[in-house]
Design an enzyme around this catalytic site. Sequence first.
Site, PDB file in Angstrom:
ATOM      1  N   SER A  93       1.568  -9.575   2.129  1.00 15.55           N
ATOM      2  CA  SER A  93       0.860  -8.352   2.494  1.00 15.55           C
ATOM      3  C   SER A  93      -0.353  -8.679   3.374  1.00 15.55           C
ATOM      4  O   SER A  93      -0.207  -9.142   4.500  1.00 15.55           O
ATOM      5  CB  SER A  93       0.478  -7.570   1.229  1.00 15.55           C
ATOM      6  OG  SER A  93       0.008  -6.287   1.545  1.00 15.55           O
ATOM      7  N   HIS A 198       2.475  -0.107  -0.018  1.00 15.55           N
ATOM      8  CA  HIS A 198       3.829  -0.356   0.492  1.00 15.55           C
ATOM      9  C   HIS A 198       4.809   0.740   0.075  1.00 15.55           C
ATOM     10  O   HIS A 198       5.906   0.475  -0.391  1.00 15.55           O
ATOM     11  CB  HIS A 198       4.319  -1.742   0.050  1.00 15.55           C
ATOM     12  CG  HIS A 198       3.412  -2.842   0.507  1.00 15.55           C
ATOM     13  ND1 HIS A 198       3.292  -3.184   1.840  1.00 15.55           N
ATOM     14  CD2 HIS A 198       2.557  -3.646  -0.175  1.00 15.55           C
ATOM     15  CE1 HIS A 198       2.398  -4.162   1.942  1.00 15.55           C
ATOM     16  NE2 HIS A 198       1.933  -4.442   0.747  1.00 15.55           N
TER      17      HIS A 198
END
Length: 311
Positions: A93, A198
């Site tokens: 990420s 996400h």
Amino acid sequence: MKKIALMFAGQGAQVVGMGKDLADQFPTAADLFRKADEILGRKLSEIAWNGPMEELTKTSNCQPALFVHGLACLSVLRELASDLPIGGAAGLSLGELTAHAAAETFELEDGLRLVQKRGELMAEACAMTVGGMAAMIGADESAVRQLADDEDVDVANINSPGQIVISGELAKVEAAVAVAKEHGIRRATMLNVAGAYHSRLMQSGYERLGAALLEVQMQLPQFPVISNVTGREVKTLPQIRQTLQEQVTSTVRWVDCMERLSNLGCDLFIELGPSGVLAGLLKRTRKDVEVVSVGDVASVRACAERVQGAS
């Protein structure tokens, strides 16, 4: 000679004190934290080193702090081990931006400002929605995807075989947790997070991050950087911008990232971050590769000796 893969930590890995001993003993690390304080116009280093944890955990603090810490670890490792035969890099990420900075896709100042903006946009998206995330333990991807479809949530992370995270509206994620065992999932646990990272709930962040990415001066990375979105290396500047934008709402395909680095010939994986989370995930993904975690002076010295011994 071992071919090295770099792995950079994501949000959640932060610990109070991270980077302090590196900065105390190595001017290169101290300089990175000093520059970060100047660029951001605030004492990020004080928060990283002294906390409190509640302050460090805020998205606007932990993302830039982890970014700087990862680069500080790498700068000291390069100083101690001289030539690193890097075959590729990936980051979980947020860590993907650190990987790009390490590969010189963008300068420290541009990267840090981008990380700060990304953190702000994600925090705003969290504040505008009521989201949650949950870890699905002991389940294959097809079972979790079916559960996500049934409960109208998204698959956020495929972290390792048997560890997949779902994300979405809080009530829907809670409902998914309640019925997980009916889908053959051994254990389902809600995560202590600020929102639905996400997932489609990050759409506002996705839209505004695209504009911010267009303003960042970039060049092609010095070594392969693997995208969370595709699990493959990015090869053009438009692709780098597109995948970093899509990453905010898309599944983090971490297993695919590790497989790709291994397929590129990497056989020594070095995690640059404070908690050892990525090393643990890799051991469950690829038991045949060597992995070392670097987060402080003792671990970076040990890693440098390991690298020099393999050359």
